[in-house]
Motif scaffolding. Structure first.
Motif, PDB file in Angstrom:
ATOM      1  N   GLU A   1       0.834  -1.208   0.000  1.00 48.34           N
ATOM      2  CA  GLU A   1       0.000   0.000   0.000  1.00 48.34           C
ATOM      3  C   GLU A   1       0.865   1.253   0.000  1.00 48.34           C
ATOM      4  O   GLU A   1       0.607   2.200  -0.757  1.00 48.34           O
TER       5      GLU A   1
ATOM      6  N   GLU B   1       1.208   4.123  -2.921  1.00 46.80           N
ATOM      7  CA  GLU B   1       0.928   5.537  -2.632  1.00 46.80           C
ATOM      8  C   GLU B   1       2.105   6.416  -3.048  1.00 46.80           C
ATOM      9  O   GLU B   1       1.928   7.514  -3.581  1.00 46.80           O
TER      10      GLU B   1
ATOM     11  N   GLY C   1       2.901   5.691  -7.209  1.00 48.67           N
ATOM     12  CA  GLY C   1       1.796   6.041  -8.086  1.00 48.67           C
ATOM     13  C   GLY C   1       1.641   5.207  -9.339  1.00 48.67           C
ATOM     14  O   GLY C   1       1.351   5.741 -10.404  1.00 48.67           O
TER      15      GLY C   1
ATOM     16  N   TRP D   1      -1.894   0.832 -10.058  1.00 51.34           N
ATOM     17  CA  TRP D   1      -2.721   0.108  -9.080  1.00 51.34           C
ATOM     18  C   TRP D   1      -3.200   0.995  -7.945  1.00 51.34           C
ATOM     19  O   TRP D   1      -3.678   0.498  -6.932  1.00 51.34           O
ATOM     20  N   ARG D   2      -3.062   2.313  -8.109  1.00 51.35           N
ATOM     21  CA  ARG D   2      -3.447   3.210  -7.017  1.00 51.35           C
ATOM     22  C   ARG D   2      -4.919   3.016  -6.632  1.00 51.35           C
ATOM     23  O   ARG D   2      -5.291   3.168  -5.473  1.00 51.35           O
ATOM     24  N   HIS D   3      -5.760   2.670  -7.602  1.00 50.82           N
ATOM     25  CA  HIS D   3      -7.190   2.487  -7.320  1.00 50.82           C
ATOM     26  C   HIS D   3      -7.581   1.014  -7.374  1.00 50.82           C
ATOM     27  O   HIS D   3      -8.731   0.677  -7.650  1.00 50.82           O
ATOM     28  N   ALA D   4      -6.616   0.140  -7.113  1.00 51.80           N
ATOM     29  CA  ALA D   4      -6.887  -1.291  -7.141  1.00 51.80           C
ATOM     30  C   ALA D   4      -7.892  -1.676  -6.060  1.00 51.80           C
ATOM     31  O   ALA D   4      -7.917  -1.094  -4.970  1.00 51.80           O
ATOM     32  N   SER D   5      -8.708  -2.662  -6.368  1.00 50.23           N
ATOM     33  CA  SER D   5      -9.688  -3.164  -5.408  1.00 50.23           C
ATOM     34  C   SER D   5      -8.982  -3.695  -4.169  1.00 50.23           C
ATOM     35  O   SER D   5      -7.914  -4.316  -4.255  1.00 50.23           O
ATOM     36  N   ARG D   6      -9.588  -3.462  -3.018  1.00 51.66           N
ATOM     37  CA  ARG D   6      -9.012  -3.961  -1.764  1.00 51.66           C
ATOM     38  C   ARG D   6      -8.914  -5.485  -1.786  1.00 51.66           C
ATOM     39  O   ARG D   6      -8.041  -6.070  -1.142  1.00 51.66           O
TER      40      ARG D   6
ATOM     41  N   TYR E   1      -5.485  -7.140  -2.620  1.00 50.41           N
ATOM     42  CA  TYR E   1      -4.443  -7.220  -1.595  1.00 50.41           C
ATOM     43  C   TYR E   1      -4.528  -8.528  -0.807  1.00 50.41           C
ATOM     44  O   TYR E   1      -3.572  -8.904  -0.129  1.00 50.41           O
TER      45      TYR E   1
END
Length: 200
Positions: free
Chosen positions: A135, A139, A142, A145-150, A153
């Motif tokens: 994560e 962050e 950048g 995958w910044r808006h990858a589904s939780r 992970y």
């Protein structure tokens, strides 16, 4: 060793980096043989193979590729400020190169056996620190995958591949992680590598 699917012949693009399944790679295209590769893949909708260079260089005489690589599909094009063609690719299935041949223009082609996709495995609780580290890397750096589904992970394969491509690993380490077929063992290997990057 992973079971293998039917054989395919694909053009090969040896590079000084490793592409992982689900990963993204941007390339500058300037040699005629690779411009031909891009045209072929665009015309047919086919993929090409990315392999780590074991001996040689990215430009000039055909390099010696690693035996295991990843299929790459072109997802976007750009005209760079330096006038060269830029392409964005996404990693697909892994493969093993069984034999290669060099075309008259220097383009390497390989007969490859595709590996099946890794089965989804839940990240064990003892590797939760790796989720936090990824994560923070995302962050900071950048990547796409910044808006990858939780949920991603929690997928041991996805977590391991993303860490492998974002951490500053040596080429042989990247290749070793690519060739591993157990996502949990890959996470264990990454966990053992991490102390190297901790600040004193």
């Amino acid at each position: 060793m992973a079971a293998q699917l039917p054989l395919n012949e694909v053009p090969l693009f040896p590079l000084n980096t490793v592409l992982y399944p689900g990963g993204h790679l941007q390339l500058r295209i300037f040699e005629p043989r690779y411009l031909d590769l891009v045209r072929e893949c665009t015309r047919t909708g086919s993929a090409f193979g990315v392999c780590l260079i074991l001996e040689g260089a990215e430009a000039g005489a055909p390099a010696t590729p690693a035996a295991v690589g990843t299929l790459a599909r072109i997802t976007d094009f750009s005209h760079r400020a330096d006038g060269l063609l830029g392409i964005t690719t996404e990693g697909g299935s892994r493969f093993r190169v069984l034999r290669t041949r060099v075309r008259s223009d220097g383009l390497l082609r390989g007969e490859v056996a595709l590996w099946p996709e890794e089965a989804t495995q839940q990240v064990p609780v003892e590797f939760s620190l790796l989720q936090t580290i990824l994560e923070r890397l995302i962050e900071t750096m950048g990547p796409p995958w910044r808006h990858a589904s939780r949920d991603l992970y929690d997928d041991a394969g996805w977590l391991g591949f993303r860490l492998a491509e974002l951490l500053p690993l040596a080429g042989d380490e990247q290749q070793h992680l690519l060739e591993m077929t157990d996502p949990i063992r890959r996470l264990a290997t990454l966990r053992d590598i991490l102390p190297r990057f901790q600040k004193a």
